[in-house]
Design a protein around this motif. Structure first.
Motif, PDB file in Angstrom:
ATOM      1  N   THR A  15       0.842  -1.189   0.000  1.00 35.54           N
ATOM      2  CA  THR A  15       0.000   0.000   0.000  1.00 35.54           C
ATOM      3  C   THR A  15       0.877   1.238   0.000  1.00 35.54           C
ATOM      4  O   THR A  15       2.022   1.202   0.442  1.00 35.54           O
ATOM      5  CB  THR A  15      -0.925   0.053   1.234  1.00 35.54           C
ATOM      6  N   THR A  43      -8.088   4.518  -3.542  1.00 40.07           N
ATOM      7  CA  THR A  43      -8.955   5.419  -2.789  1.00 40.07           C
ATOM      8  C   THR A  43      -8.285   6.791  -2.717  1.00 40.07           C
ATOM      9  O   THR A  43      -7.123   6.945  -3.084  1.00 40.07           O
ATOM     10  CB  THR A  43      -9.258   4.874  -1.369  1.00 40.07           C
ATOM     11  N   PHE A  44      -9.021   7.763  -2.238  1.00 39.83           N
ATOM     12  CA  PHE A  44      -8.505   9.114  -2.070  1.00 39.83           C
ATOM     13  C   PHE A  44      -8.674   9.492  -0.612  1.00 39.83           C
ATOM     14  O   PHE A  44      -9.766   9.375  -0.045  1.00 39.83           O
ATOM     15  CB  PHE A  44      -9.272  10.087  -2.982  1.00 39.83           C
ATOM     16  N   ASN A  45      -7.613   9.926   0.034  1.00 39.24           N
ATOM     17  CA  ASN A  45      -7.673  10.233   1.465  1.00 39.24           C
ATOM     18  C   ASN A  45      -7.891  11.718   1.757  1.00 39.24           C
ATOM     19  O   ASN A  45      -7.685  12.172   2.867  1.00 39.24           O
ATOM     20  CB  ASN A  45      -6.412   9.737   2.170  1.00 39.24           C
ATOM     21  N   GLY A  46      -8.280  12.479   0.729  1.00 40.13           N
ATOM     22  CA  GLY A  46      -8.484  13.904   0.908  1.00 40.13           C
ATOM     23  C   GLY A  46      -7.287  14.730   0.485  1.00 40.13           C
ATOM     24  O   GLY A  46      -7.392  15.938   0.294  1.00 40.13           O
ATOM     25  N   GLU A  47      -6.134  14.063   0.358  1.00 39.35           N
ATOM     26  CA  GLU A  47      -4.924  14.751  -0.071  1.00 39.35           C
ATOM     27  C   GLU A  47      -4.254  14.073  -1.259  1.00 39.35           C
ATOM     28  O   GLU A  47      -3.711  14.744  -2.124  1.00 39.35           O
ATOM     29  CB  GLU A  47      -3.931  14.844   1.079  1.00 39.35           C
ATOM     30  N   SER A  48      -4.251  12.740  -1.259  1.00 41.14           N
ATOM     31  CA  SER A  48      -3.585  12.018  -2.343  1.00 41.14           C
ATOM     32  C   SER A  48      -4.297  10.693  -2.610  1.00 41.14           C
ATOM     33  O   SER A  48      -5.090  10.213  -1.804  1.00 41.14           O
ATOM     34  CB  SER A  48      -2.113  11.768  -2.003  1.00 41.14           C
ATOM     35  N   ILE A  50      -4.353   6.803  -2.790  1.00 36.36           N
ATOM     36  CA  ILE A  50      -3.701   5.692  -2.104  1.00 36.36           C
ATOM     37  C   ILE A  50      -4.054   4.406  -2.845  1.00 36.36           C
ATOM     38  O   ILE A  50      -5.216   4.175  -3.183  1.00 36.36           O
ATOM     39  CB  ILE A  50      -4.164   5.589  -0.626  1.00 36.36           C
TER      40      ILE A  50
END
Length: 61
Positions: A15, A43-48, A50
Motif C-alpha cells: 500500500t 482510494t482518495f484520502n483527501g490529499e492524495s 492511495i
C-alpha cells in the motif's frame, strides 16, 4: 524457486501513495517472482490517491 526469497510470505499487500516509489515497490516484487493478484484498490484520502496491490507467489505444480 518454490518459496519466496528472504522468508517473505507467499501473499503480500503493498500500500502507499500512487507515486513512483509505490510503483518501484510493486515492480521489485514482480522482479522477485511475485504475480499480481487481481487489480489494485484505489482510494482518495483527501490529499492524495492511495493504492493497495495484492501479490501472490506462484503455485508450483
Amino acid at each position: 524457486m518454490s518459496t519466496p526469497p528472504d522468508g517473505l510470505p507467499i501473499y503480500r499487500v503493498l500500500t502507499g501513495a500512487d507515486d513512483a516509489t509505490f510503483c518501484r515497490r510493486v515492480s521489485e516484487a514482480i522482479g522477485l517472482g511475485y504475480e499480481l493478484h487481481e487489480g489494485p484498490a484505489v482510494t482518495f484520502n483527501g490529499e492524495s490517491v492511495i493504492v493497495a496491490q495484492a501479490l501472490v507467489w506462484p503455485a508450483q505444480s
